[in-house]
Design a protein around this motif. Structure first.
Motif, PDB file in Angstrom:
ATOM      1  N   ASP A  32      -0.064  11.518 -10.231  1.00  0.00           N
ATOM      2  CA  ASP A  32      -0.823  12.771 -10.093  1.00  0.00           C
ATOM      3  C   ASP A  32       0.061  13.967 -10.398  1.00  0.00           C
ATOM      4  O   ASP A  32      -0.356  14.896 -11.099  1.00  0.00           O
ATOM      5  CB  ASP A  32      -1.411  12.899  -8.687  1.00  0.00           C
ATOM      6  N   ASP A  33       1.283  13.952  -9.867  1.00  0.00           N
ATOM      7  CA  ASP A  33       2.225  15.047 -10.138  1.00  0.00           C
ATOM      8  C   ASP A  33       2.533  15.141 -11.631  1.00  0.00           C
ATOM      9  O   ASP A  33       2.581  16.229 -12.197  1.00  0.00           O
ATOM     10  CB  ASP A  33       3.526  14.849  -9.358  1.00  0.00           C
ATOM     11  N   PHE A  34       2.761  14.011 -12.247  1.00  0.00           N
ATOM     12  CA  PHE A  34       3.066  13.994 -13.669  1.00  0.00           C
ATOM     13  C   PHE A  34       1.907  14.550 -14.488  1.00  0.00           C
ATOM     14  O   PHE A  34       2.102  15.374 -15.382  1.00  0.00           O
ATOM     15  CB  PHE A  34       3.402  12.568 -14.134  1.00  0.00           C
ATOM     16  N   LEU A  87       0.893   6.463  -7.073  1.00  0.00           N
ATOM     17  CA  LEU A  87      -0.272   7.284  -7.395  1.00  0.00           C
ATOM     18  C   LEU A  87       0.053   8.770  -7.268  1.00  0.00           C
ATOM     19  O   LEU A  87      -0.369   9.577  -8.100  1.00  0.00           O
ATOM     20  CB  LEU A  87      -1.450   6.908  -6.492  1.00  0.00           C
ATOM     21  N   ALA A  88       0.813   9.144  -6.235  1.00  0.00           N
ATOM     22  CA  ALA A  88       1.209  10.542  -6.061  1.00  0.00           C
ATOM     23  C   ALA A  88       2.099  10.985  -7.215  1.00  0.00           C
ATOM     24  O   ALA A  88       1.943  12.093  -7.743  1.00  0.00           O
ATOM     25  CB  ALA A  88       1.923  10.726  -4.720  1.00  0.00           C
ATOM     26  N   GLU A 132       0.818  -1.212   0.000  1.00  0.00           N
ATOM     27  CA  GLU A 132       0.000   0.000   0.000  1.00  0.00           C
ATOM     28  C   GLU A 132       0.852   1.263   0.000  1.00  0.00           C
ATOM     29  O   GLU A 132       0.538   2.238  -0.694  1.00  0.00           O
ATOM     30  CB  GLU A 132      -0.939  -0.003   1.203  1.00  0.00           C
ATOM     31  N   GLU A 133       1.951   1.253   0.729  1.00  0.00           N
ATOM     32  CA  GLU A 133       2.829   2.431   0.769  1.00  0.00           C
ATOM     33  C   GLU A 133       3.412   2.726  -0.612  1.00  0.00           C
ATOM     34  O   GLU A 133       3.393   3.861  -1.088  1.00  0.00           O
ATOM     35  CB  GLU A 133       3.953   2.208   1.783  1.00  0.00           C
TER      36      GLU A 133
END
Length: 78
Positions: free
Chosen positions: A63-65, A59-60, A52-53
């Motif tokens: 999102d940034d990309f 995912l972060a 999960e980590e």
């Protein structure tokens, strides 16, 4: 080594490719082959398998990309 094991080892990847190509033209055989490779996973299995980590970090990053890409597209349009 037993005779059966030797004959199994003689089957090459080319044999597997040939078998697969023969199923391409046969929709029923292709569907059976596809579904025979599925493995059901329970929610407990998925929880045990997923880091999960690491998933949250990926995912972060995505999102940034996407935010960065969206900004570049807006700049390009102007």
């Amino acid at each position: 080594m037993s005779r059966n094991k030797q004959s199994d080892e003689k089957e090459s990847s080319a044999d597997n490719v040939d078998e697969y190509l023969q199923t391409l033209g046969n929709d029923d055989a292709r569907e059976i082959r596809y579904y025979s490779q599925e493995q059901p996973f329970s929610s407990e299995d998925m929880t045990r398998l997923i880091n999960e980590e690491r998933l949250n970090k990926l995912l972060a990053q995505s999102d940034d990309f996407l935010s960065s890409l969206n900004g570049e597209i807006k700049d390009f349009d102007e």
